[in-house]
Every structure is written in C-alpha cells, then in structure tokens.
Write a protein that holds these residues in place. Sequence first.
Motif, PDB file in Angstrom:
ATOM      1  N   ASN A 131      -5.085   3.100  -6.911  1.00 50.12           N
ATOM      2  CA  ASN A 131      -4.579   4.469  -6.851  1.00 50.12           C
ATOM      3  C   ASN A 131      -3.479   4.546  -7.908  1.00 50.12           C
ATOM      4  OD1 ASN A 131      -3.437   6.903  -6.233  1.00 50.12           O
ATOM      5  ND2 ASN A 131      -2.750   6.339  -4.192  1.00 50.12           N
ATOM      6  N   ALA A 149      -7.108   0.200   0.480  1.00 51.06           N
ATOM      7  CA  ALA A 149      -7.137   1.487   1.194  1.00 51.06           C
ATOM      8  C   ALA A 149      -8.455   2.240   0.949  1.00 51.06           C
ATOM      9  CB  ALA A 149      -5.947   2.343   0.763  1.00 51.06           C
ATOM     10  N   PHE A 180       0.047   2.585  -6.785  1.00 45.91           N
ATOM     11  CA  PHE A 180       0.491   3.368  -5.631  1.00 45.91           C
ATOM     12  C   PHE A 180       2.024   3.525  -5.628  1.00 45.91           C
ATOM     13  CE2 PHE A 180       0.831   3.430  -0.743  1.00 45.91           C
ATOM     14  CZ  PHE A 180       0.762   4.815  -0.712  1.00 45.91           C
ATOM     15  N   THR A 215      -6.885   0.837   5.851  1.00 48.04           N
ATOM     16  CA  THR A 215      -6.330   2.001   6.547  1.00 48.04           C
ATOM     17  C   THR A 215      -7.394   2.854   7.237  1.00 48.04           C
ATOM     18  OG1 THR A 215      -4.977   3.982   6.253  1.00 48.04           O
ATOM     19  CG2 THR A 215      -6.423   3.417   4.427  1.00 48.04           C
ATOM     20  N   GLY A 273       0.105   3.596   9.831  1.00 47.60           N
ATOM     21  CA  GLY A 273      -0.345   3.761   8.445  1.00 47.60           C
ATOM     22  C   GLY A 273      -0.160   2.426   7.735  1.00 47.60           C
ATOM     23  N   SER A 274      -0.947   2.201   6.669  1.00 46.60           N
ATOM     24  CA  SER A 274      -0.774   0.920   5.982  1.00 46.60           C
ATOM     25  C   SER A 274       0.526   0.895   5.180  1.00 46.60           C
ATOM     26  CB  SER A 274      -1.985   0.592   5.107  1.00 46.60           C
ATOM     27  OG  SER A 274      -2.283   1.641   4.228  1.00 46.60           O
ATOM     28  N   CYS A 275       1.082   2.069   4.868  1.00 40.72           N
ATOM     29  CA  CYS A 275       2.409   2.132   4.227  1.00 40.72           C
ATOM     30  C   CYS A 275       3.454   1.411   5.056  1.00 40.72           C
ATOM     31  CB  CYS A 275       2.878   3.586   4.125  1.00 40.72           C
ATOM     32  SG  CYS A 275       2.323   4.397   2.683  1.00 40.72           S
ATOM     33  N   LEU A 305       3.212  -2.095   4.264  1.00 37.91           N
ATOM     34  CA  LEU A 305       3.767  -2.381   2.931  1.00 37.91           C
ATOM     35  C   LEU A 305       5.293  -2.470   2.993  1.00 37.91           C
ATOM     36  CD1 LEU A 305       1.661  -0.007   0.624  1.00 37.91           C
ATOM     37  CD2 LEU A 305       1.674  -2.511   0.555  1.00 37.91           C
ATOM     38  N   ARG A 310      -1.858   8.351  11.462  1.00 33.91           N
ATOM     39  CA  ARG A 310      -1.178   7.183  10.897  1.00 33.91           C
ATOM     40  C   ARG A 310      -1.572   5.889  11.575  1.00 33.91           C
ATOM     41  NH1 ARG A 310      -0.599   7.435   7.247  1.00 33.91           N
ATOM     42  NH2 ARG A 310       1.375   6.637   6.502  1.00 33.91           N
ATOM     43  N   CYS A 311      -2.507   5.200  11.010  1.00 27.66           N
ATOM     44  CA  CYS A 311      -2.850   3.863  11.498  1.00 27.66           C
ATOM     45  C   CYS A 311      -3.465   3.048  10.356  1.00 27.66           C
ATOM     46  CB  CYS A 311      -3.829   3.955  12.670  1.00 27.66           C
ATOM     47  SG  CYS A 311      -4.078   2.365  13.479  1.00 27.66           S
TER      48      CYS A 311
HETATM   49  C1  LIG Z   1      -3.368   2.390  -2.394  1.00 24.35           C
HETATM   50  C2  LIG Z   1      -2.864   2.937  -1.106  1.00 24.35           C
HETATM   51  N1  LIG Z   1      -2.411   2.096  -0.186  1.00 24.35           N
HETATM   52  C3  LIG Z   1      -1.942   2.527   0.983  1.00 24.35           C
HETATM   53  C4  LIG Z   1      -1.919   3.867   1.274  1.00 24.35           C
HETATM   54  C5  LIG Z   1      -1.295   4.279   2.551  1.00 24.35           C
HETATM   55  O1  LIG Z   1      -2.091   4.860   3.436  1.00 24.35           O
HETATM   56  P1  LIG Z   1      -1.674   4.994   4.960  1.00 24.35           P
HETATM   57  O2  LIG Z   1      -0.220   4.662   5.092  1.00 24.35           O
HETATM   58  O3  LIG Z   1      -1.978   6.378   5.310  1.00 24.35           O
HETATM   59  O4  LIG Z   1      -2.505   3.975   5.652  1.00 24.35           O
HETATM   60  C6  LIG Z   1      -2.376   4.800   0.347  1.00 24.35           C
HETATM   61  C7  LIG Z   1      -2.321   6.238   0.639  1.00 24.35           C
HETATM   62  O5  LIG Z   1      -2.492   7.080  -0.149  1.00 24.35           O
HETATM   63  C8  LIG Z   1      -2.861   4.315  -0.881  1.00 24.35           C
HETATM   64  O6  LIG Z   1      -3.287   5.145  -1.827  1.00 24.35           O
END
Ligand SMILES: Cc1ncc(COP(=O)(O)O)c(C=O)c1O
Length: 364
Positions: free
Chosen positions: A159, A188, A111, A216, A85-87, A90, A227-228
């Motif tokens: 977001n 995202a 976010f 993402t 996941g991109s989280c 982060l 999750r990727c």
């Molecule tokens: C702005 C933003 N970035 C990143 C994500 C993370 O997504 P994921 O971890 O599923 O790739 C989200 C998920 O809601 C998001 O809203």
Amino acid sequence: MSIEFAEKIRRLPTYPTAGGYALGDEYAMLASNEAPFGLLPGVHDAVEGALRNVNRYPDPSNMRLRQALAARFDFAPEQIAIGSGSCDILLSAAEALLEPGSELIYAWPSFSVYPHMAAASGARAIRVALNAEHAHDLDAMLAEITVATRLLIVCNPNNPTSTALPLAEIERFVEAVPRNVCVLIDEAYCEFNVLDDPDASLELVRRRSNVVLLRTFSKVYGLAGLRCGYALCGDERFRVAVEQVRQPFFCNALAQAAAEEALKHQDEITKRVEQTIAERLGLEEELRGMGLQVADAQANFLWHSLGSNGDVDAEQERAILDGLAERKVLIRSGNALGRTGWARTTIGTPTENRRFLDALRELI
Ligand SMILES: Cc1ncc(COP(=O)(O)O)c(C=O)c1O
C-alpha cells in the motif's frame, strides 16, 4: 502557561484522513481500500448475538477467534495475536520491539502507519525507496541492516502501489536477515494477490521464528468498521509481547464474533476476490487507455498517474482530486503518499468504478 506534551507528540504525524467519513451513500468512497461488499452471511446474526452480552467485557484472550484461526491455518492458538485492526498490532509491535537507539526498516512509499511506529517509539526509521516498478527493493533493504535493526517491514502487496513480490523473493530475503531481527510481512491485501497462493507464506512462519505475518478482517472480509486484525507469529513471544503493551480487552466482543463468523465463508471470499480482480483488470485497462501509467496491481486498489508520468504537479493533482470530489468520487492523493501526480484508487462496485472513470475522463 499551557499543558506540556511528551516529546514524541512533536514527532508523531497525524493520520491522513480521506475527509470522506460519514458522507453517505452518494459518494463513491474509493480512498481507503475498504471492500464495497455488504456483510458476509451469518455476520449480522453473530454480531446481534454478541450484542446481548455487551454489559460484560469481551473475552480478553480472544480464544474462540484464535482457535478458529488456528484451525484454519494449522497453527497453535499461542502463535496467533489478535488486534483491534492490524494497525493495533503494528503500533504494539513498535512499542514491544523498538526504542531509542534501535532501527526500523521499511520501503517508501508504503503504509502511512510505519513512520508512526518509529516516531512513537523514538527508533530511527530507515526508508528504502521502491524500485522503478514501484515494488520493494529487497536487496537495498538488506543493505540497510545494522546491529541496531530490530524490525523490518515488507508490505506485500504494498500500500499504496498495489505491487507484490513473488514469495520466492521474499523467502530469499528472509533467509538473509539475521534471526534476531523481526521480519513483519504485512499481508493486509494478500487475498487479492494472484502471484502466489495467499497461504503459501504460512510456510515461512513455520520455518523461521523471526517472521510474523500480519492480516486483517478490514479488507476482503468487509469488517473495517468493527476493527479486527491478526498476526501469525513464528515465535509466540511476539504475541505475548504485543499483549503486554496493550490495554486489556483490546478487541471488542462484536469484532471477535463477526470475525469468527466471517472466517466460515471462504467460498464467498473467493467470489469477492474474483469480482474485485475482474474489476481491477477492467479499470487498469481503461486507465492505460487514457494514457495514464498504472503500477502492476495485486491488491484491491490501483496506483496510477494522473497524467502521463511526471507532468501533473501538486496544484494540478489537487484540482483533479477536488474535481472528483465534486463529482462525488473520493480517491487518495499521491502527493500525500510521497509521489506527486499519482493517486491510489480503491476498486469499488462496478457502478462506482464507472463513475470514477467518467469523472476522471472529464478532468484530465
Ligand atoms: C498495508 C496495511 N496494513 C494494515 C492496515 C490496517 O488495517 P486494519 O487496522 O484495519 O486491520 C492497512 C489499512 O489500510 C494497510 O493498508
């Protein structure tokens, strides 16, 4: 006596869950900005193929997926970081770039994971209020840069507000940021943004080594459950650093296989985007017709008031959200996201959207 926790455990927020997981098909799940679509063609078989080897660890370098992304975007695989996941990227970026004494700048509301990044690292979070149009105020963000700034995040589209900035404005902003400060552009939802070609921002990464684009497979590609995510990095040392702070094998084999396959179906992605935008425009119009305020949307969700702006308090907001839940519709509370009386609603299937509108009409 009880066990003692690290200092940061007191600082860290808990991720606000929609309370809607595993609720079953009878709910219109419009609270987490997922895609309402089924699997892209070929993904089922790709995952089934990868299942045969799950007695083995996944490829720790994620090489096939990185190569597929490199070919698609004409980048070097070394410039592509993968995450669960991109989280995951982060949080790893927070660990790799931030520490006590350093600063992180982001817009607010944005976010919910960004505050987490500061709390986890001990860095100071500088939140810059969105402007009256619910969009990033880039000049105000620039004004907050100090010698302690390490990371700036621009969420485009943002977001929870769904607003996006034209790339030209982001370019001007990036030009003004010192080159030792990492600018992470969280994209995202970029596929749903019609202000610019979603891939126009790649040029920015090519020109500026301090820029990172974060994307993402959880949204338009419909793989949230696997999750990727990935980052396109101007400086490949960003990828190395986020890999250094993570556990080995951070992206599982099924996610790698599914993402690699999903990338091959861009025609289908275009259809999904068109369908989502058509639904988004329809929903926007209906909500405005009900007298509600709606921010200019460029993602697969809408940010809207629950009354005419300012006249719904936290208690009334809760009553509307509870009423929607009773009618099997889940959306995200604005109060929890920093703006009481507003809400974030994901674009679902036409049937789900209709159910949401009908339920909301009864409640407001
Ligand atoms: C702005 C933003 N970035 C990143 C994500 C993370 O997504 P994921 O971890 O599923 O790739 C989200 C998920 O809601 C998001 O809203």
